[in-house]
Write an enzyme that holds these catalytic residues in place. Structure first.
Site, mmCIF file in Angstrom:
data_model
loop_
_atom_site.group_PDB
_atom_site.id
_atom_site.type_symbol
_atom_site.label_atom_id
_atom_site.label_comp_id
_atom_site.label_asym_id
_atom_site.label_seq_id
_atom_site.Cartn_x
_atom_site.Cartn_y
_atom_site.Cartn_z
ATOM 1 N N SER A 74 44.151 47.016 45.621
ATOM 2 C CA SER A 74 43.647 45.847 44.912
ATOM 3 C C SER A 74 44.167 45.824 43.482
ATOM 4 O O SER A 74 44.011 44.841 42.780
ATOM 5 C CB SER A 74 42.123 45.815 44.937
ATOM 6 O OG SER A 74 41.607 46.962 44.318
ATOM 7 N N HIS A 127 45.015 42.561 51.372
ATOM 8 C CA HIS A 127 43.853 42.885 50.543
ATOM 9 C C HIS A 127 42.568 42.367 51.179
ATOM 10 O O HIS A 127 42.281 41.176 51.132
ATOM 11 C CB HIS A 127 44.047 42.306 49.131
ATOM 12 C CG HIS A 127 42.958 42.689 48.180
ATOM 13 N ND1 HIS A 127 42.504 41.861 47.183
ATOM 14 C CD2 HIS A 127 42.212 43.818 48.091
ATOM 15 C CE1 HIS A 127 41.534 42.468 46.528
ATOM 16 N NE2 HIS A 127 41.333 43.645 47.056
ATOM 17 N N GLU A 134 43.738 38.553 51.363
ATOM 18 C CA GLU A 134 44.905 38.117 50.578
ATOM 19 C C GLU A 134 46.142 38.847 51.107
ATOM 20 O O GLU A 134 46.131 40.078 51.178
ATOM 21 C CB GLU A 134 44.715 38.459 49.095
ATOM 22 C CG GLU A 134 43.666 37.632 48.391
ATOM 23 C CD GLU A 134 43.426 38.089 46.942
ATOM 24 O OE1 GLU A 134 43.133 37.233 46.097
ATOM 25 O OE2 GLU A 134 43.518 39.298 46.651
ATOM 26 N N ASN A 179 40.747 38.521 42.124
ATOM 27 C CA ASN A 179 40.358 39.390 41.011
ATOM 28 C C ASN A 179 40.858 38.873 39.669
ATOM 29 O O ASN A 179 40.291 39.179 38.628
ATOM 30 C CB ASN A 179 40.854 40.818 41.241
ATOM 31 C CG ASN A 179 39.877 41.602 42.101
ATOM 32 O OD1 ASN A 179 38.697 41.236 42.206
ATOM 33 N ND2 ASN A 179 40.352 42.655 42.732
#
Lengths: 250, 288
Positions: B121, B142, B154, B192
Site C-alpha cells: 500500500s 491493493h 486497486e 490513500n
C-alpha cells in the site's frame, strides 16, 4: 404568509436554492432592492468576485436599516474581512453552504470578530422555523468546516485526474468503495458547484498564503469555461471525455 | 470464460494475507497460502476455519459451501508449492528488500506466464518489479482491510507493467467478486492519497480552533453526509496507522505541502493514545 421578509441577493444556484427553502415555508422572499424598510434579514451569496460582493453589500447597506442582520457567504473570504467592508459590521454573520443547501439538514455559521451574538441568535431561530439547524463554528476562516474539507478532497481528486493517475470514474468509484464516501469527489463537486469549490480553495490560498491550498489548475480552468457542474451539464467527466481519446497512459 | 484463473497463491499469512486467501477460496479459486513460519501458517489455517464456521453460524453460508471453500485451501511452508499457479499475490510486511527477493526467487522458478501481484500500500510497484528480468508481469493488487468485507481492489500499473497483465488481473478481480479500479504507480494510489485531506484538513481545522473534534465530526456527518467523522474514523483505523500513511504519502511526494502532517497526530502517537485499540484516542472508550 409568514410576516418575516427576506432579501436574498446573488446571481447563482445557491441563491435560488436558498430562496426555494424559504418560499416552501411561506416566507416572503425578494431579490431586488425595493421596499427595503420591510426586510427583516438579508442573505447575500456572491462567492467568486470580490468587487461584485463589495458593491452588492454596499448597495444593500444603503437600502436597509443599520440593525438588519446580513447573512453573507464566506466560502472565499473570512466573515471578518467581509464585515470590514461595511459601515455597520456588527450585524454581519458569515455562513457556508453549497448549492444543494435545499436538501441539507443545516448550515454552518460564524460570527466575525466585529459581530454581535444577538444577530446570530435571531437568524438561527429563523432557520429553525424552516427545519434547518445552524451550527455555529468557533473561529472565523474561509470555508468554515465541511466546505473546506470537501474542497480539499476535491482538489486532490482534481490533481489526480489532471495527472492521469486514474480515470474520473475510477477515482469516484474508489472513494465510494474504498472509504465509504457517500459520493465520489468528482461527481460530488458537480453537485455542489465546482465554482464553489474553487471559491473555497482560492479563498484559503489567499487568506492563509499557503501553497497547501493552491487550487488545481484544472479546477480553475473549469470555472473559466463555466463547466461548473449541475445545470451546465459540464464537469470533470465532460472534461475527460472531450479529450476524445482513450485514457492515454493505460 | 477465457483466461479464468484456476489456481492462485498468497505469500504471507498476516492480516492481509489471510484476508485475501479467504476472499479467494470463497470466490471459488483453489489457493496455496504460504508462510515461512510453521506456527504462523498453522494459525492462519485455524483463523480461516473459525471465520467460515462463523459464516455458517450466522446463516451466511451452508455447511457444504464451507467445506467446499476450506477444501480449496492449501497451507504450506514449502515455497515450491506456489510455483505452478496462475496468480501469485504477495502480502508480506512492507519491506522492499523482502518483497524483491521473493519475486526474484519466484521468477527463477515459475513459468513465464505466471502473474505476479504485490499487495503493497505504500511502496512503489515499479521499484519492486525493478529486480525482475520481465517486470511486465508484475502489478500492484491493493486489497483494503478487512479484505473479505471491502469491495474494492486497486490495480496498480508499474512503469513496465504490460497491458495484458492489467487486463488479466482485471478479469481476476471480477472473478473473485470485487470491483477493480486501475491506477498509475503514484504515492498512495487513489484512495490513500485522495482521502488524506479528510483527516489532515480536519486536524488543521481543530488545531486552529475553528471547531472542536466533536463539532467537526458532527458537521461532516450531519451536513456532509459522511458515515463517520474524521476523528471517529482515525480512532477506528488507529491513529498510528493513519499518521504513518500520511507521513509516507507526504515523503513520497517530496514534501508536497498538501500532505503535510499535523503535530497533534504525532503527539497522540507519542502518548500511546492510538484510538479504540488502546481505549482512547480523540475520544475515550470504556473498556468492557
Amino acid at each position: 404568509m409568514n410576516p418575516v421578509n427576506i432579501l436574498i441577493m446573488g446571481n447563482n444556484r445557491l441563491a435560488s436554492s436558498l430562496s426555494e427553502c424559504w418560499q416552501l415555508n411561506n416566507y416572503h422572499v425578494v431579490h431586488h432592492l425595493e421596499n427595503m424598510e420591510k426586510v427583516n434579514f438579508v442573505i447575500e451569496t456572491e462567492n467568486l468576485d470580490k468587487e461584485t460582493k463589495q458593491m452588492q453589500l454596499g448597495d444593500i447597506e444603503k437600502s436597509i436599516s443599520k440593525d438588519t442582520p446580513i447573512l453573507t457567504t464566506t466560502l472565499g473570504w473570512s466573515a471578518t474581512e467581509v464585515a470590514s467592508w461595511l459601515m455597520y459590521p456588527e450585524r454581519v454573520i458569515g455562513f457556508a453552504a453549497f448549492d444543494n443547501v435545499k436538501d441539507a439538514p443545516g448550515i454552518e455559521a460564524v460570527l466575525p470578530l466585529q459581530g454581535k451574538e444577538s444577530y446570530l441568535l435571531y437568524v438561527t431561530e429563523q432557520f429553525k422555523q424552516i427545519g434547518k439547524e445552524v451550527i455555529e463554528v468557533d473561529e472565523d476562516e474561509p470555508g468554515l468546516v465541511y466546505p473546506r474539507i470537501l474542497s480539499m478532497i476535491v482538489n486532490e481528486a482534481a490533481y489526480a485526474l489532471m495527472e492521469q493517475t486514474a480515470s474520473a470514474r475510477d477515482i469516484d468509484r474508489a472513494m465510494k468503495l474504498g472509504t465509504n464516501y457517500p459520493a465520489g469527489p468528482l461527481e460530488w463537486a458537480a453537485e455542489i458547484g465546482i465554482d464553489n469549490v474553487y471559491a473555497v480553495l482560492q479563498g484559503l490560498y489567499q487568506h492563509l498564503g499557503e501553497e497547501r491550498y493552491r487550487p488545481a489548475s484544472l479546477i480553475k480552468k473549469l470555472v473559466y469555461a463555466n463547466w461548473i457542474g449541475h445545470a451546465t451539464k459540464k464537469d470533470f467527466y465532460y472534461f475527460e471525455k472531450r479529450k476524445n481519446k482513450e485514457f492515454t497512459k493505460m | 470464460m477465457l483466461n479464468t484463473v484456476t489456481k492462485s497463491a498468497v505469500i504471507g499469512s498476516g492480516t492481509m494475507g489471510v484476508g485475501i486467501a479467504q476472499v479467494l477460496i470463497h470466490g471459488g479459486i483453489p489457493t496455496v497460502l504460504y508462510d515461512l513460519s510453521e506456527e504462523q501458517a498453522r494459525k492462519a489455517k485455524e483463523t480461516l476455519i473459525k471465520r467460515f464456521s462463523r459464516l455458517v453460524e450466522k446463516g451466511k453460508m451452508s455447511e457444504v459451501e464451507k467445506d467446499k471453500a476450506l477444501g480449496r485451501l492449501q497451507v504450506t511452508t514449502d515455497i515450491r508449492q506456489v510455483y505452478r499457479v496462475g496468480v501469485i499475490i504477495e502480502a508480506v510486511p512492507e519491506n522492499i528488500e523482502m518483497k524483491q527477493s521473493i519475486f526474484k526467487e519466484l521468477e527463477e522458478n515459475c513459468p513465464d506466464d505466471t502473474l505476479f501481484a504485490t499487495n503493497t500500500s505504500s511502496l512503489s510497484v515499479t521499484e519492486i518489479a525493478g529486480v525482475l528480468k520481465r517486470p511486465s508481469r508484475l502489478a500492484g493488487l491493493h486489497f483494503f482491510n478487512p479484505a473479505p468485507l471491502m469491495p474494492l481492489v486497486e490495480i496498480i500499473k508499474g512503469t513496465d507493467t504490460s497491458k495484458e497483465t492489467i487486463h488479466l488481473l482485471q478479469q481476476f478481480v471480477t472473478q473473485i467478486g470485487k470491483t477493480a479500479v486501475i491506477c498509475q504507480d503514484t504515492p498512495g494510489f487513489i484512495v490513500n492519497r485522495i482521502a488524506r485531506p479528510f483527516y489532515n484538513e480536519a486536524l488543521r481545522i481543530e488545531k486552529d480552533n475553528i471547531a472542536s473534534v466533536e463539532k467537526i465530526d458532527r458537521i461532516l456527518k450531519i451536513i456532509g453526509g459522511f458515515k463517520m467523522g474524521p476523528f471517529e474514523l482515525q480512532d477506528l483505523i488507529g491513529i498510528d496507522v493513519n499518521f504513518a500513511t500520511t507521513k509516507t504519502v507526504h515523503n513520497s511526494f517530496y514534501g508536497e505541502s498538501r500532505f503535510r502532517p499535523q503535530y497533534q497526530q504525532e503527539r497522540m502517537v507519542q502518548a500511546k493514545r492510538l484510538g479504540r485499540k488502546t481505549g482512547g484516542g480523540f475520544y475515550r472508550y470504556e473498556s468492557s
